[in-house]
Motif scaffolding. Structure first.
Motif, PDB file in Angstrom:
ATOM      1  N   LEU A 189     -24.389  68.438  67.983  1.00  0.00           N
ATOM      2  CA  LEU A 189     -25.692  68.306  68.648  1.00  0.00           C
ATOM      3  C   LEU A 189     -26.183  69.644  69.176  1.00  0.00           C
ATOM      4  O   LEU A 189     -27.375  69.951  69.122  1.00  0.00           O
ATOM      5  N   HIS A 190     -25.250  70.455  69.675  1.00  0.00           N
ATOM      6  CA  HIS A 190     -25.626  71.781  70.182  1.00  0.00           C
ATOM      7  C   HIS A 190     -26.164  72.644  69.040  1.00  0.00           C
ATOM      8  O   HIS A 190     -27.193  73.323  69.193  1.00  0.00           O
ATOM      9  N   GLN A 196     -27.489  71.577  66.222  1.00  0.00           N
ATOM     10  CA  GLN A 196     -28.776  71.032  65.812  1.00  0.00           C
ATOM     11  C   GLN A 196     -29.874  71.420  66.795  1.00  0.00           C
ATOM     12  O   GLN A 196     -31.000  71.726  66.398  1.00  0.00           O
ATOM     13  N   ARG A 197     -29.535  71.436  68.086  1.00  0.00           N
ATOM     14  CA  ARG A 197     -30.517  71.841  69.099  1.00  0.00           C
ATOM     15  C   ARG A 197     -30.925  73.293  68.879  1.00  0.00           C
ATOM     16  O   ARG A 197     -32.109  73.639  68.957  1.00  0.00           O
ATOM     17  N   GLN A 198     -29.923  74.140  68.595  1.00  0.00           N
ATOM     18  CA  GLN A 198     -30.226  75.546  68.360  1.00  0.00           C
ATOM     19  C   GLN A 198     -31.123  75.694  67.131  1.00  0.00           C
ATOM     20  O   GLN A 198     -32.068  76.490  67.131  1.00  0.00           O
ATOM     21  N   LEU A 248     -33.224  73.440  65.942  1.00  0.00           N
ATOM     22  CA  LEU A 248     -34.555  72.960  66.310  1.00  0.00           C
ATOM     23  C   LEU A 248     -35.312  73.979  67.150  1.00  0.00           C
ATOM     24  O   LEU A 248     -36.520  74.186  66.955  1.00  0.00           O
ATOM     25  N   LEU A 249     -34.625  74.610  68.092  1.00  0.00           N
ATOM     26  CA  LEU A 249     -35.280  75.630  68.916  1.00  0.00           C
ATOM     27  C   LEU A 249     -35.738  76.811  68.060  1.00  0.00           C
ATOM     28  O   LEU A 249     -36.837  77.352  68.254  1.00  0.00           O
ATOM     29  N   HIS A 253     -38.693  75.713  66.102  1.00  0.00           N
ATOM     30  CA  HIS A 253     -39.840  75.615  67.008  1.00  0.00           C
ATOM     31  C   HIS A 253     -40.449  76.992  67.251  1.00  0.00           C
ATOM     32  O   HIS A 253     -41.685  77.172  67.206  1.00  0.00           O
TER      33      HIS A 253
END
Length: 167
Positions: free
Chosen positions: A104-105, A107-109, A111-112, A115
């Motif tokens: 998840l970390h 994937q968050r990176q 996505l950021l 973005h």
């Protein structure tokens, strides 16, 4: 303590010396009780008798107690095994949870990063739109100027032809 009590002021000296005498008397009584208890052989005989009767009772009760003890031990071992199994399950679950959190970390990176890239592209598109709008306005302005120049030249040619033909 006796010396310290005697060296104090007379008002507190009397009460402290009286308390000290009471404590000494109580201590002497305790000492005599201890001597009496340890020196009597009758107490020893009573203790031996109690121990022998306790040993006789333990042989009759010990078989029943052994059975209950074995059952309790077996239940304890089963409980221990269940606890060990639960602990293994808990550790596996914890490892799985850590792995999921790491994914998840990441994937968050991602996505950021996407973005921020999207915002950069959006900014570039806005700049490009402004530049294209400016170019379009200049083209239209240049067409208008060119049309006016062509119109003026055609008018000038027509005037020159009119003057040459009439004149």
């Amino acid at each position: 303590m006796d010396l310290e009590a005697r060296s104090l002021q007379p008002s507190t000296k009397a009460t402290l010396l009286a308390k000290l005498r009471d404590y000494k008397h109580y201590l002497n009584n305790l000492k005599t009780d201890v001597k009496r208890i340890t020196s009597t052989d009758t107490n020893q005989a009573a203790q031996d008798e109690l121990l022998e009767s306790g040993i006789n009772e333990t042989t009759t009760v010990s078989a029943d107690q052994k059975g209950r003890l074995l059952m309790s031990t077996e239940r304890l071992n089963q409980s221990t095994e269940r606890i060990k199994e639960s602990r293994r399950t808990m550790l596996e679950t914890e490892e799985l949870g850590v792995s999921i959190l790491q994914d998840l970390h990441q994937q968050r990176q991602s996505l950021l990063h996407a973005h921020s890239t999207l915002h950069a592209v959006d900014d570039n598109i806005s700049k490009s739109k402004k530049i294209l709008t400016t170019i379009s306005r200049r083209i239209n302005k240049n067409k208008l100027i060119l049309s006016l120049i062509i119109g003026a030249l055609i008018l000038a040619i027509l005037i020159i032809l009119y003057i040459k033909l009439t004149g």
